[in-house]
Write a protein that holds these residues in place. Sequence first.
Motif, short mmCIF file in Angstrom:
data_model
loop_
_atom_site.label_atom_id
_atom_site.label_comp_id
_atom_site.label_asym_id
_atom_site.label_seq_id
_atom_site.Cartn_x
_atom_site.Cartn_y
_atom_site.Cartn_z
N SER A 22 0.89 -1.21 0.02
CA SER A 22 0.13 0.00 0.03
C SER A 22 0.85 1.21 -0.01
O SER A 22 1.43 1.66 1.01
N GLY A 51 0.76 -1.24 9.73
CA GLY A 51 -0.40 -1.16 9.42
C GLY A 51 -1.37 -0.38 10.48
O GLY A 51 -0.94 0.52 10.88
N PRO A 60 -5.90 -5.19 12.96
CA PRO A 60 -5.59 -5.56 11.65
C PRO A 60 -6.30 -6.97 11.78
O PRO A 60 -6.13 -7.78 12.66
N ALA A 66 -6.80 -10.32 4.70
CA ALA A 66 -6.36 -9.28 3.95
C ALA A 66 -7.02 -9.04 2.73
O ALA A 66 -7.53 -9.94 2.02
N TYR A 155 -3.80 -4.81 7.47
CA TYR A 155 -4.76 -3.86 7.11
C TYR A 155 -5.89 -4.19 8.10
O TYR A 155 -6.04 -5.42 8.74
N ARG A 157 -10.12 -3.57 8.61
CA ARG A 157 -11.30 -3.40 7.91
C ARG A 157 -12.20 -2.61 8.44
O ARG A 157 -12.48 -2.57 9.75
N TRP A 171 -10.25 -0.35 3.84
CA TRP A 171 -9.04 -0.90 4.66
C TRP A 171 -8.25 0.36 5.19
O TRP A 171 -7.87 0.97 4.41
N ARG A 172 -7.68 0.34 6.37
CA ARG A 172 -6.76 1.04 6.88
C ARG A 172 -5.45 0.35 7.10
O ARG A 172 -5.36 -0.76 7.47
N THR A 173 -4.46 1.06 6.15
CA THR A 173 -3.13 0.52 6.37
C THR A 173 -2.10 1.88 6.53
O THR A 173 -2.54 2.68 7.19
N ASP A 182 -6.52 5.10 4.26
CA ASP A 182 -7.72 4.14 4.13
C ASP A 182 -7.90 3.92 2.57
O ASP A 182 -8.12 4.93 1.85
#
Length: 231
Positions: A22, A51, A60, A66, A155, A157, A171-173, A182
Amino acid sequence: MSGLRTRRLLGAGLGVMMGVASLPVAQAQTSATGTDAASAVSAGASGAQAGANPASGPAPVAPQDAPFITPSVDADVLYELTSPTGDAVMKQRMRWQVGSLRQRLDPEGSDLFMITSWPEHTLTVVDPSRKRKSVMPAPSQGLTPPGHPAMVGTYARLGGSVVAGESCIIWRTKDADGHASDVCYTADGLLLQVAQQGQITVRALRVSRVAQPDDVFAIPSGLKQEAPARP
């Protein structure tokens, strides 16, 4: 569009590169224009380092849960790219051929285009008007295979959304600089949106899942090769 505004966008996370986790920024200048022809957002987003922080958000998910971050279908996507400060906007077309793992990027307002070949691990910036090309390593260490969950990074959710008429999961990474991002992916691995600190920096405007012919990704013959310009 001025070179400064283009550079601002391309350096700030445009790229729309395919799926190795990402948002890394791999700067690729062309000596023709001094424009950063670079990558950051993966259509899979590329290169997540860490993450989500469990203390400040959702935990995560397990690696096998993922998101899919490399498209498993041929696609033609038009993106709108906005600088983090919101003062510059441009569009960029991304085409992807799953069978050959190749991607083409066409920034708005420029004759330049970029071809990335993951089997060859090359990114070629083509300047047709000057009959020049620059070749450099692809801006990633590896490619998550289509149909596989992200192999690098973590990641968390956040929920669902709809972008350009398409359903996706947010997804937040984190990007390569450690900033929370996001990212919204479809079930078949298309990146539809990227947001950082509440600012949407990448958003799909149009999505088409159609077969992409080989000639879209062909490098024109007769071009003189030159070294990429350094920032």
